[in-house]
Design an enzyme around this catalytic site. Structure first.
Site, PDB file in Angstrom:
ATOM      1  N   LEU A  75       0.810  -1.215   0.000  1.00 48.00           N
ATOM      2  CA  LEU A  75       0.000   0.000   0.000  1.00 48.00           C
ATOM      3  C   LEU A  75       0.848   1.272   0.000  1.00 48.00           C
ATOM      4  O   LEU A  75       0.313   2.369  -0.061  1.00 48.00           O
ATOM      5  CB  LEU A  75      -0.926   0.012   1.219  1.00 48.00           C
ATOM      6  CG  LEU A  75      -2.019  -1.054   1.228  1.00 48.00           C
ATOM      7  CD1 LEU A  75      -2.712  -1.086   2.573  1.00 48.00           C
ATOM      8  CD2 LEU A  75      -3.013  -0.806   0.098  1.00 48.00           C
ATOM      9  N   GLU A  96       4.385 -10.242  24.953  1.00 48.00           N
ATOM     10  CA  GLU A  96       4.100 -11.685  24.931  1.00 48.00           C
ATOM     11  C   GLU A  96       5.309 -12.479  25.424  1.00 48.00           C
ATOM     12  O   GLU A  96       5.157 -13.498  26.102  1.00 48.00           O
ATOM     13  CB  GLU A  96       3.696 -12.130  23.533  1.00 48.00           C
ATOM     14  CG  GLU A  96       3.379 -13.615  23.428  1.00 48.00           C
ATOM     15  CD  GLU A  96       2.308 -14.098  24.402  1.00 48.00           C
ATOM     16  OE1 GLU A  96       2.462 -15.218  24.933  1.00 48.00           O
ATOM     17  OE2 GLU A  96       1.319 -13.375  24.642  1.00 48.00           O
ATOM     18  N   GLU A 112       0.997 -26.496  41.992  1.00 47.52           N
ATOM     19  CA  GLU A 112      -0.365 -26.544  42.518  1.00 47.52           C
ATOM     20  C   GLU A 112      -1.146 -25.323  42.061  1.00 47.52           C
ATOM     21  O   GLU A 112      -0.577 -24.302  41.685  1.00 47.52           O
ATOM     22  CB  GLU A 112      -0.355 -26.612  44.047  1.00 47.52           C
ATOM     23  CG  GLU A 112       0.192 -25.374  44.717  1.00 47.52           C
ATOM     24  CD  GLU A 112       0.279 -25.509  46.221  1.00 47.52           C
ATOM     25  OE1 GLU A 112      -0.310 -24.651  46.893  1.00 47.52           O
ATOM     26  OE2 GLU A 112       0.925 -26.448  46.691  1.00 47.52           O
ATOM     27  N   LYS A 121      -0.427 -15.018  36.406  1.00 51.53           N
ATOM     28  CA  LYS A 121      -0.632 -15.407  35.008  1.00 51.53           C
ATOM     29  C   LYS A 121      -1.705 -14.544  34.339  1.00 51.53           C
ATOM     30  O   LYS A 121      -1.554 -14.133  33.183  1.00 51.53           O
ATOM     31  CB  LYS A 121      -0.997 -16.886  34.923  1.00 51.53           C
ATOM     32  CG  LYS A 121       0.186 -17.791  35.191  1.00 51.53           C
ATOM     33  CD  LYS A 121      -0.189 -19.231  34.951  1.00 51.53           C
ATOM     34  CE  LYS A 121       1.036 -20.113  34.981  1.00 51.53           C
ATOM     35  NZ  LYS A 121       0.752 -21.447  34.443  1.00 51.53           N
TER      36      LYS A 121
END
Length: 156
Positions: A75, A96, A112, A121
């Site tokens: 473009l 990431e 665990e 997380k």
């Protein structure tokens, strides 16, 4: 609220909280120390290869970035806008990468199900989501107008 005394001296507890960290020698806590740029580069390349082979999201980012940057070239997007698109994908890649690192450390520390492991997380994943939205909006802002102009004769 803590105040500096009349002599403008910083209280010892505040002084230690502010500058205490810089007194810690990290070498005494490391089993492996990267001595030169070659060692550091080898470890960085190992991490990059791991990400490309094991982390599906990194592969998706790489493929999407390649398509978007090729589209930007086709473009003839100007240099400034192309650079902003590139930087938004670099930010996404970096976030990431940090997300994957945090997940690996959490998995190393505990196998665990723990509420704080979930928090770590989830918060790391939310950073990736924000970076994804940023890259998407940035790409659409600079790609959509010239793409619609280019496709207008074909579609209408």
């Amino acid at each position: 609220m803590r105040r500096i005394n009349d002599k403008n001296e910083v209280p010892p507890e505040l002084d230690e909280s502010v500058i205490g960290t810089m007194r810690i020698n990290p070498r005494s806590y490391k089993k492996i120390w990267n001595h030169d740029i070659i060692d550091r580069t080898k470890y960085a390349l190992a991490g990059l290869l791991y990400l490309l082979l094991r982390e599906r999201s990194i592969g998706n980012i790489a493929k999407t970035a390649a398509v978007v940057l090729a589209l930007a070239l086709w473009l003839r997007i100007d240099l400034v806008h192309g650079t902003l698109i590139f930087l938004s994908f670099a930010l996404l890649w970096t976030v990431e990468t940090l997300n994957s690192s945090i997940e690996a450390v959490v998995d190393l520390v505990t196998q665990e199900v723990h509420p704080m492991a979930k928090v770590a997380k989830d918060v790391a994943a939310s950073a990736t989501l924000v970076a994804t939205i940023t890259a998407t909006i940035t790409t659409l802002m600079f790609i959509a107008p010239p793409l619609s102009e280019k496709l207008k004769p074909i579609l209408f």
